[in-house]
Design a protein around this motif. Structure first.
Motif, PDB file in Angstrom:
ATOM      1  N   MET A  33       0.853  -1.187   0.000  1.00 37.70           N
ATOM      2  CA  MET A  33       0.000   0.000   0.000  1.00 37.70           C
ATOM      3  C   MET A  33       0.893   1.243   0.000  1.00 37.70           C
ATOM      4  O   MET A  33       1.865   1.332   0.761  1.00 37.70           O
ATOM      5  N   GLY A  34       0.526   2.189  -0.837  1.00 35.51           N
ATOM      6  CA  GLY A  34       1.353   3.383  -0.927  1.00 35.51           C
ATOM      7  C   GLY A  34       0.542   4.646  -1.051  1.00 35.51           C
ATOM      8  O   GLY A  34      -0.634   4.616  -1.413  1.00 35.51           O
ATOM      9  N   TRP A  35       1.190   5.752  -0.718  1.00 30.16           N
ATOM     10  CA  TRP A  35       0.656   7.085  -0.968  1.00 30.16           C
ATOM     11  C   TRP A  35       1.571   7.760  -1.983  1.00 30.16           C
ATOM     12  O   TRP A  35       2.795   7.765  -1.822  1.00 30.16           O
ATOM     13  N   TYR A  36       0.951   8.305  -3.008  1.00 38.10           N
ATOM     14  CA  TYR A  36       1.645   9.066  -4.029  1.00 38.10           C
ATOM     15  C   TYR A  36       1.055  10.467  -4.042  1.00 38.10           C
ATOM     16  O   TYR A  36      -0.041  10.690  -3.534  1.00 38.10           O
ATOM     17  N   ARG A  37       1.769  11.387  -4.665  1.00 37.29           N
ATOM     18  CA  ARG A  37       1.226  12.736  -4.822  1.00 37.29           C
ATOM     19  C   ARG A  37       1.627  13.301  -6.172  1.00 37.29           C
ATOM     20  O   ARG A  37       2.644  12.912  -6.744  1.00 37.29           O
ATOM     21  N   GLN A  38       0.787  14.210  -6.640  1.00 40.20           N
ATOM     22  CA  GLN A  38       1.060  14.868  -7.914  1.00 40.20           C
ATOM     23  C   GLN A  38       0.729  16.343  -7.790  1.00 40.20           C
ATOM     24  O   GLN A  38      -0.433  16.703  -7.543  1.00 40.20           O
ATOM     25  N   GLU A  45       4.601  11.174  -7.793  1.00 39.52           N
ATOM     26  CA  GLU A  45       5.769  10.633  -7.100  1.00 39.52           C
ATOM     27  C   GLU A  45       5.330   9.856  -5.866  1.00 39.52           C
ATOM     28  O   GLU A  45       4.308  10.161  -5.241  1.00 39.52           O
ATOM     29  N   LEU A  46       6.153   8.870  -5.512  1.00 36.84           N
ATOM     30  CA  LEU A  46       5.893   8.085  -4.321  1.00 36.84           C
ATOM     31  C   LEU A  46       6.217   8.915  -3.090  1.00 36.84           C
ATOM     32  O   LEU A  46       7.288   9.527  -3.000  1.00 36.84           O
ATOM     33  N   VAL A  47       5.307   8.911  -2.131  1.00 31.41           N
ATOM     34  CA  VAL A  47       5.519   9.589  -0.851  1.00 31.41           C
ATOM     35  C   VAL A  47       5.944   8.580   0.206  1.00 31.41           C
ATOM     36  O   VAL A  47       6.940   8.774   0.907  1.00 31.41           O
ATOM     37  N   ALA A  48       5.177   7.501   0.328  1.00 29.73           N
ATOM     38  CA  ALA A  48       5.463   6.486   1.342  1.00 29.73           C
ATOM     39  C   ALA A  48       4.750   5.207   0.937  1.00 29.73           C
ATOM     40  O   ALA A  48       3.719   5.245   0.267  1.00 29.73           O
ATOM     41  N   ALA A  49       5.305   4.075   1.379  1.00 34.39           N
ATOM     42  CA  ALA A  49       4.688   2.786   1.075  1.00 34.39           C
ATOM     43  C   ALA A  49       4.976   1.812   2.198  1.00 34.39           C
ATOM     44  O   ALA A  49       5.960   1.955   2.942  1.00 34.39           O
ATOM     45  N   ILE A  50       4.100   0.816   2.316  1.00 40.39           N
ATOM     46  CA  ILE A  50       4.279  -0.251   3.277  1.00 40.39           C
ATOM     47  C   ILE A  50       4.023  -1.572   2.577  1.00 40.39           C
ATOM     48  O   ILE A  50       3.011  -1.733   1.889  1.00 40.39           O
ATOM     49  N   THR A  51       4.962  -2.513   2.724  1.00 40.89           N
ATOM     50  CA  THR A  51       4.799  -3.806   2.069  1.00 40.89           C
ATOM     51  C   THR A  51       3.849  -4.686   2.868  1.00 40.89           C
ATOM     52  O   THR A  51       3.483  -4.362   4.006  1.00 40.89           O
ATOM     53  N   ASN A  57       8.824   2.542   3.550  1.00 36.25           N
ATOM     54  CA  ASN A  57       9.844   3.414   2.988  1.00 36.25           C
ATOM     55  C   ASN A  57       9.210   4.762   2.654  1.00 36.25           C
ATOM     56  O   ASN A  57       8.004   4.844   2.415  1.00 36.25           O
ATOM     57  N   TYR A  58      10.037   5.784   2.712  1.00 35.28           N
ATOM     58  CA  TYR A  58       9.563   7.159   2.540  1.00 35.28           C
ATOM     59  C   TYR A  58      10.439   7.904   1.545  1.00 35.28           C
ATOM     60  O   TYR A  58      11.642   7.657   1.441  1.00 35.28           O
ATOM     61  N   ALA A  59       9.820   8.847   0.860  1.00 36.47           N
ATOM     62  CA  ALA A  59      10.587   9.768   0.040  1.00 36.47           C
ATOM     63  C   ALA A  59      11.473  10.612   0.956  1.00 36.47           C
ATOM     64  O   ALA A  59      11.072  10.947   2.074  1.00 36.47           O
ATOM     65  N   ASP A  60      12.648  10.960   0.483  1.00 36.52           N
ATOM     66  CA  ASP A  60      13.573  11.752   1.304  1.00 36.52           C
ATOM     67  C   ASP A  60      12.941  13.061   1.748  1.00 36.52           C
ATOM     68  O   ASP A  60      13.197  13.549   2.850  1.00 36.52           O
ATOM     69  N   SER A  61      12.097  13.619   0.896  1.00 34.56           N
ATOM     70  CA  SER A  61      11.509  14.928   1.177  1.00 34.56           C
ATOM     71  C   SER A  61      10.525  14.914   2.339  1.00 34.56           C
ATOM     72  O   SER A  61      10.182  15.977   2.870  1.00 34.56           O
ATOM     73  N   VAL A  62      10.056  13.719   2.745  1.00 32.79           N
ATOM     74  CA  VAL A  62       9.056  13.653   3.812  1.00 32.79           C
ATOM     75  C   VAL A  62       9.549  12.884   5.025  1.00 32.79           C
ATOM     76  O   VAL A  62       8.843  12.818   6.037  1.00 32.79           O
ATOM     77  N   LYS A  63      10.742  12.325   4.959  1.00 30.68           N
ATOM     78  CA  LYS A  63      11.265  11.562   6.092  1.00 30.68           C
ATOM     79  C   LYS A  63      11.326  12.429   7.345  1.00 30.68           C
ATOM     80  O   LYS A  63      11.774  13.577   7.301  1.00 30.68           O
ATOM     81  N   GLY A  64      10.857  11.869   8.442  1.00 33.70           N
ATOM     82  CA  GLY A  64      10.848  12.597   9.700  1.00 33.70           C
ATOM     83  C   GLY A  64       9.626  13.473   9.903  1.00 33.70           C
ATOM     84  O   GLY A  64       9.401  13.983  10.996  1.00 33.70           O
ATOM     85  N   ARG A  65       8.845  13.664   8.841  1.00 26.98           N
ATOM     86  CA  ARG A  65       7.643  14.502   8.942  1.00 26.98           C
ATOM     87  C   ARG A  65       6.361  13.700   8.732  1.00 26.98           C
ATOM     88  O   ARG A  65       5.330  14.000   9.339  1.00 26.98           O
ATOM     89  N   PHE A  66       6.404  12.707   7.838  1.00 27.13           N
ATOM     90  CA  PHE A  66       5.226  11.913   7.509  1.00 27.13           C
ATOM     91  C   PHE A  66       5.385  10.510   8.083  1.00 27.13           C
ATOM     92  O   PHE A  66       6.491   9.963   8.118  1.00 27.13           O
ATOM     93  N   THR A  67       4.258   9.922   8.484  1.00 25.31           N
ATOM     94  CA  THR A  67       4.260   8.558   8.990  1.00 25.31           C
ATOM     95  C   THR A  67       3.108   7.784   8.376  1.00 25.31           C
ATOM     96  O   THR A  67       1.950   8.232   8.438  1.00 25.31           O
TER      97      THR A  67
END
Length: 114
Positions: A33-38, A45-51, A57-67
């Motif tokens: 399951m993943g979250w993408y944004r446009q 682009e991929l924001v975050a995903a969980i297998t 895994n998280y995009a570098d731009s959101v690491k530490g801010r998004f969960t």
């Protein structure tokens, strides 16, 4: 097949928080399951995903801010977004992947502006 319905978008000031929800029509545990944004004029682009195994895994731009998290009992994945920035403004889409299968939600708008 799985249907995905996102909710939780809106307008928020810089530094604020939002939580997006993605409710699936069936169990989410078999999917990645993943979250993408446009954003306007940009590629999705991929924001975050969980297998299915729970690895995130998280995009570098959101690491530490998004969960990203999931609730199997509710067939729902969440994206908690903190310390939002204007550059986070985009339509956010939920995605489910399994082998060659790909499902998308309708998207929810997130606007970060003062």
């Amino acid at each position: 097949q799985v249907q995905l319905v996102e909710s939780g978008g809106g307008l928020v000031q810089p530094g604020g928080s939002l939580r997006l929800s993605c409710e699936a029509s069936r169990s989410i545990f078999i999917y990645t399951m993943g979250w993408y944004r446009q954003a306007p004029g940009k590629q999705r682009e991929l924001v975050a995903a969980i297998t299915s195994g729970g690895r995130t895994n998280y995009a570098d731009s959101v690491k530490g801010r998004f969960t990203l998290s999931r609730d199997g009992a509710k067939n729902t994945v969440y994206l908690q977004m903190n310390s939002l920035k204007p550059e986070d403004t985009a339509v956010y889409y939920c995605n489910a992947k399994l082998d060659g299968y790909n499902a998308w939600g309708q998207g929810t708008q997130v606007t970060v502006s003062s």
